[in-house]
Motif scaffolding. Sequence first.
Motif, PDB file in Angstrom:
ATOM      1  N   ARG A  33      -5.740   7.139  -4.216  1.00  0.00           N
ATOM      2  CA  ARG A  33      -6.004   6.586  -2.885  1.00  0.00           C
ATOM      3  C   ARG A  33      -7.408   5.995  -2.821  1.00  0.00           C
ATOM      4  O   ARG A  33      -8.387   6.650  -3.164  1.00  0.00           O
ATOM      5  N   ASP A  34      -7.462   4.762  -2.375  1.00  0.00           N
ATOM      6  CA  ASP A  34      -8.732   4.064  -2.191  1.00  0.00           C
ATOM      7  C   ASP A  34      -9.341   4.533  -0.878  1.00  0.00           C
ATOM      8  O   ASP A  34      -8.731   4.365   0.185  1.00  0.00           O
ATOM      9  N   GLU A  89       0.836  -1.214   0.000  1.00  0.00           N
ATOM     10  CA  GLU A  89       0.000   0.000   0.000  1.00  0.00           C
ATOM     11  C   GLU A  89       0.864   1.255   0.000  1.00  0.00           C
ATOM     12  O   GLU A  89       0.562   2.232  -0.694  1.00  0.00           O
ATOM     13  N   ARG A 109       2.250   1.610  -3.531  1.00  0.00           N
ATOM     14  CA  ARG A 109       1.214   2.054  -4.466  1.00  0.00           C
ATOM     15  C   ARG A 109       1.002   3.560  -4.351  1.00  0.00           C
ATOM     16  O   ARG A 109       0.884   4.266  -5.360  1.00  0.00           O
ATOM     17  N   ARG A 110       1.007   4.063  -3.121  1.00  0.00           N
ATOM     18  CA  ARG A 110       0.825   5.504  -2.924  1.00  0.00           C
ATOM     19  C   ARG A 110       2.064   6.276  -3.378  1.00  0.00           C
ATOM     20  O   ARG A 110       1.938   7.360  -3.954  1.00  0.00           O
TER      21      ARG A 110
END
Length: 326
Positions: A22-23, A12, A15-16
């Motif tokens: 952002r989920d 995570e 990914r950021r």
Amino acid sequence: MTGPLAHPVLAEIERRRAGGVRDPAMKLALVIEGGGMRGVVCGGMVAGLEALGLTEVFDEVIGSSAGAIAGAYFVAGQAAFGTRIFYEEINNRRFIWKPRLFVRRPVVSVDFLLDDVCRHAKRLDWRAVLAARSRLVCVAANLDRECATALTDFADDAALFAAMKASARIPAVAGPPVIIGGERHVDAGVYENIPLATAAARGATHVLALLTRPYGSTAAELERIERWLIAPWLDRQKQGVGGGYRQSPVRYAGELARARSTTSAPGEPAVLAVAPTAARPRISNIEVNARILQQGAMDGYAALFEAFGRPPPATPPPALCLDRVG
């Protein structure tokens, strides 16, 4: 994805870092343990996160005691600079001096740390903290409600510094409780050393937990000053609180076990712990030797890189080097 980044927390973060959207269902928290002068280890860790360009990837930065102060410097973009406080500013009698106990003055001067050091000698950019994308959460013990309290969304610098003081105000030895909202607050460690429960209660789905004790170490028993001075003082403030504090090693052992666990229970956040290797010497919560403290910062810095599957830098980062110690 293989290797260290296969862990959901690191995945995570990556990914950021890569610029992914952002989920809203994902909430990433950085949890920072306190521990007095042992906090220098987490200082080195946040300096490592800063060096990797990860200052803004977290939704919340949640710190207890010294961890709250390290968190403030981190979200302000001053992590390495703030870490130097331990071995350049407070490893002296102005901050820690046991004989003050006999003249009824604070053994640990949190006021000196926050009012002198953080406002002047190693000036915290409080405006940057208030404007940061990552929300700072200072965990303190609320004596009136008998629970850990999350202090955040600061209106101004006064509110921010009061929250940091509250989080670090060791009962009986660091001055009177800090009054916030008409209620008494002291050091977070009365109820929570590693604020994983606070992170979960605030909706974290992924947690990077920075720990000050090496892997394999266990929770320490209460010291004599904690049994004979701090616990009775807490009982005088609120009957029964001292009794609970006497059981804090058991609670802390549970926090360590949860942080180090490789699995999470349904509904709990995924947690990845970062800690120094067991081979490194342990640092006392009242350590004052500048070289030992700086080595603790370097150990934390290296541990952070290793957790991300990267080799630690061969030389210390200049921002962590000593200014005045030969």
